[in-house]
Design a protein around this motif. Structure first.
Motif, short mmCIF file in Angstrom:
data_model
loop_
_atom_site.label_atom_id
_atom_site.label_comp_id
_atom_site.label_asym_id
_atom_site.label_seq_id
_atom_site.Cartn_x
_atom_site.Cartn_y
_atom_site.Cartn_z
N LYS A 63 -28.38 49.61 -20.26
CA LYS A 63 -27.84 49.48 -21.73
C LYS A 63 -26.66 48.86 -21.67
O LYS A 63 -26.29 47.94 -21.13
CB LYS A 63 -27.57 50.89 -21.94
CG LYS A 63 -28.74 51.95 -21.82
CD LYS A 63 -29.86 51.58 -22.92
CE LYS A 63 -30.74 52.72 -22.92
NZ LYS A 63 -31.96 52.22 -23.98
N ALA A 64 -26.02 48.85 -22.99
CA ALA A 64 -24.75 47.81 -23.21
C ALA A 64 -23.83 48.17 -22.26
O ALA A 64 -23.37 49.29 -22.01
CB ALA A 64 -24.51 48.25 -24.66
N PRO A 93 -17.46 47.68 -23.24
CA PRO A 93 -16.60 46.59 -23.56
C PRO A 93 -15.13 46.44 -22.99
O PRO A 93 -14.72 45.33 -22.70
CB PRO A 93 -16.53 46.42 -25.01
CG PRO A 93 -17.68 47.53 -25.34
CD PRO A 93 -17.72 48.47 -24.21
N TRP A 125 -13.33 54.92 -24.50
CA TRP A 125 -14.39 54.41 -25.04
C TRP A 125 -15.46 55.43 -25.37
O TRP A 125 -15.88 56.39 -24.50
CB TRP A 125 -15.12 53.24 -24.44
CG TRP A 125 -14.06 52.11 -24.24
CD1 TRP A 125 -13.18 51.86 -23.41
CD2 TRP A 125 -13.97 51.00 -25.12
NE1 TRP A 125 -12.42 50.77 -23.47
CE2 TRP A 125 -13.11 50.30 -24.49
CE3 TRP A 125 -14.97 50.54 -26.08
CZ2 TRP A 125 -12.76 48.97 -25.08
CZ3 TRP A 125 -14.48 49.20 -26.58
CH2 TRP A 125 -13.68 48.35 -26.24
N TYR A 146 -19.60 56.08 -26.44
CA TYR A 146 -20.96 55.51 -26.63
C TYR A 146 -21.96 56.19 -27.38
O TYR A 146 -22.21 57.53 -27.01
CB TYR A 146 -21.64 55.38 -25.03
CG TYR A 146 -22.89 54.92 -24.64
CD1 TYR A 146 -23.19 53.54 -25.01
CD2 TYR A 146 -23.89 55.83 -24.66
CE1 TYR A 146 -24.48 53.05 -25.05
CE2 TYR A 146 -25.24 55.33 -24.71
CZ TYR A 146 -25.38 53.78 -24.84
OH TYR A 146 -26.71 53.25 -24.85
N ASP A 147 -22.60 55.64 -28.18
CA ASP A 147 -23.53 56.16 -28.98
C ASP A 147 -25.00 55.58 -28.45
O ASP A 147 -25.54 54.53 -28.73
CB ASP A 147 -23.51 55.56 -30.76
CG ASP A 147 -24.51 56.20 -31.33
OD1 ASP A 147 -25.36 56.61 -31.32
OD2 ASP A 147 -24.49 55.81 -32.79
N ALA A 153 -27.72 54.01 -31.33
CA ALA A 153 -27.28 52.60 -31.29
C ALA A 153 -26.84 51.44 -30.37
O ALA A 153 -27.09 50.38 -30.32
CB ALA A 153 -26.22 52.28 -32.42
N ASP A 154 -27.16 52.16 -29.10
CA ASP A 154 -26.63 51.53 -27.96
C ASP A 154 -25.26 50.73 -27.88
O ASP A 154 -25.44 49.71 -27.71
CB ASP A 154 -27.73 50.85 -27.37
CG ASP A 154 -27.56 50.24 -26.18
OD1 ASP A 154 -26.80 50.66 -25.17
OD2 ASP A 154 -27.99 48.92 -25.59
N THR A 155 -24.30 51.38 -28.50
CA THR A 155 -23.01 50.64 -28.75
C THR A 155 -21.90 51.45 -28.21
O THR A 155 -21.96 52.42 -28.10
CB THR A 155 -22.71 50.39 -30.40
OG1 THR A 155 -23.07 51.77 -30.86
CG2 THR A 155 -23.69 49.45 -30.88
N TRP A 156 -20.81 50.79 -28.00
CA TRP A 156 -19.45 51.22 -27.49
C TRP A 156 -18.39 51.29 -28.90
O TRP A 156 -18.18 50.41 -29.41
CB TRP A 156 -18.90 50.68 -26.44
CG TRP A 156 -19.62 51.13 -25.15
CD1 TRP A 156 -20.65 50.33 -24.76
CD2 TRP A 156 -19.78 52.08 -24.23
NE1 TRP A 156 -21.39 50.86 -23.49
CE2 TRP A 156 -20.69 51.95 -23.13
CE3 TRP A 156 -18.57 53.29 -24.14
CZ2 TRP A 156 -20.67 52.58 -22.16
CZ3 TRP A 156 -18.90 53.95 -23.03
CH2 TRP A 156 -19.91 53.88 -22.10
N THR A 157 -17.66 52.20 -29.03
CA THR A 157 -16.41 51.86 -29.79
C THR A 157 -15.10 52.56 -29.14
O THR A 157 -14.97 53.59 -28.70
CB THR A 157 -16.59 52.94 -31.03
OG1 THR A 157 -17.92 52.56 -31.68
CG2 THR A 157 -15.75 52.77 -32.32
#
Length: 266
Positions: free
Chosen positions: A101-102, A105, A147, A149-150, A153-157
């Motif tokens: 996965k992603a 970051p 961080w 993880y969703d 959406a395979d995204t980090w915020t």
């Protein structure tokens, strides 16, 4: 629950563990000869047996973290002899398959803390890649970013920072462990004579100090490895020092003031 059977795979330490549904899993770790393991094992309590599953396909590592969301498990970060990692892998027990996965970051790290709240996975703290020597010693960054993880959406915020990065000039770094209780994520810093406890609240995206653990009654100075977990409304923490493991007293969820809680021996 029946008696646990012995793991069929190699003996190990520094392994990861997670649960999905009514199955328990363990993977990675260091073998008795210092070899870095990548195998994955599933425990079936109904039959008291371990079954080998698809091996972890990423770089062999130690110091990784794991969290679960729904019916998926995630393994992230960690380090090798020569590198510090920030990748993320998902394990699906239905297909018995891993998917990359992603990447996280933020800075690559080892010995981080991970937890899940709802449908979101979190990673915080950890030791970053060593920096050039100063005064003959390597510089080790102690990371405090958080961080989220969703998986949909395979995204980090990036979320609220627990503390600003600081540096050690030797290999000894702080020991952190984490758990979830009452919809909040907890991080415990096991350092010398006390355990510093912080709680993360997702709706307000903020950290707040909680009960401090007092190690003094045991006469020992902090931990070299730590774990944390919650049962119902009670929180437990343990630390490994030399050849001894000690557990804190249960901390009720309502005990959220910044006072100290005493330790007891086993």
């Amino acid at each position: 629950m029946g008696a646990f059977g012995n793991l069929n795979g190699p003996a190990r330490h520094d392994a990861l563990g997670f649960a999905i549904g009514d199955k328990v899993y363990t993977c990675l770790g260091l073998g008795q000869e210092g070899d870095t393991l990548t195998d994955l094992w599933e425990y079936d309590d109904a039959y008291s047996i371990w079954m080998e599953k698809a091996a972890f396909p990423g770089t062999p590592r130690v110091g990784a973290v794991t969290f679960t969301i729904g019916n998926m498990a995630y393994v992230a970060t960690g380090g090798t002899v020569n590198d510090t990692l920030n990748d993320l892998w998902a394990y699906d027990p239905v297909s018995d398959a891993w998917t990359q996965k992603a990447d996280l970051p933020g800075a690559a790290r080892t010995r981080a803390v991970a937890f899940t709240i709802g449908q979101t996975g979190y990673i915080t703290t950890g030791v970053g890649s060593p920096l050039p020597e100063m005064n003959g010693n390597m510089q080790y960054p102690e990371l405090g970013d958080l961080w989220a993880y969703d998986p949909a959406a395979d995204t980090w915020t990036q979320k609220a920072t627990l503390f600003n990065t600081y540096y050690y000039e030797w290999v000894h770094t702080d020991v952190w462990c984490g758990f979830v209780l009452g919809g909040k994520g907890f991080a415990i810093k096991l350092d010398y004579s006390f355990g510093e406890v912080w709680a993360y609240d997702p709706p307000s995206d903020s950290w707040s100090p909680r009960t401090t653990i007092d190690f003094d009654p045991l006469g020992w100075t902090g931990g070299q490895r730590g774990i944390g977990f919650a049962l119902a409304t009670m929180v437990f923490s343990s630390a490994w020092v030399g050849r001894r493991t000690r557990f804190t007293r249960p901390i009720p969820i309502c005990s959220c003031a910044t006072h100290r809680t005493r330790m007891h021996g086993s």
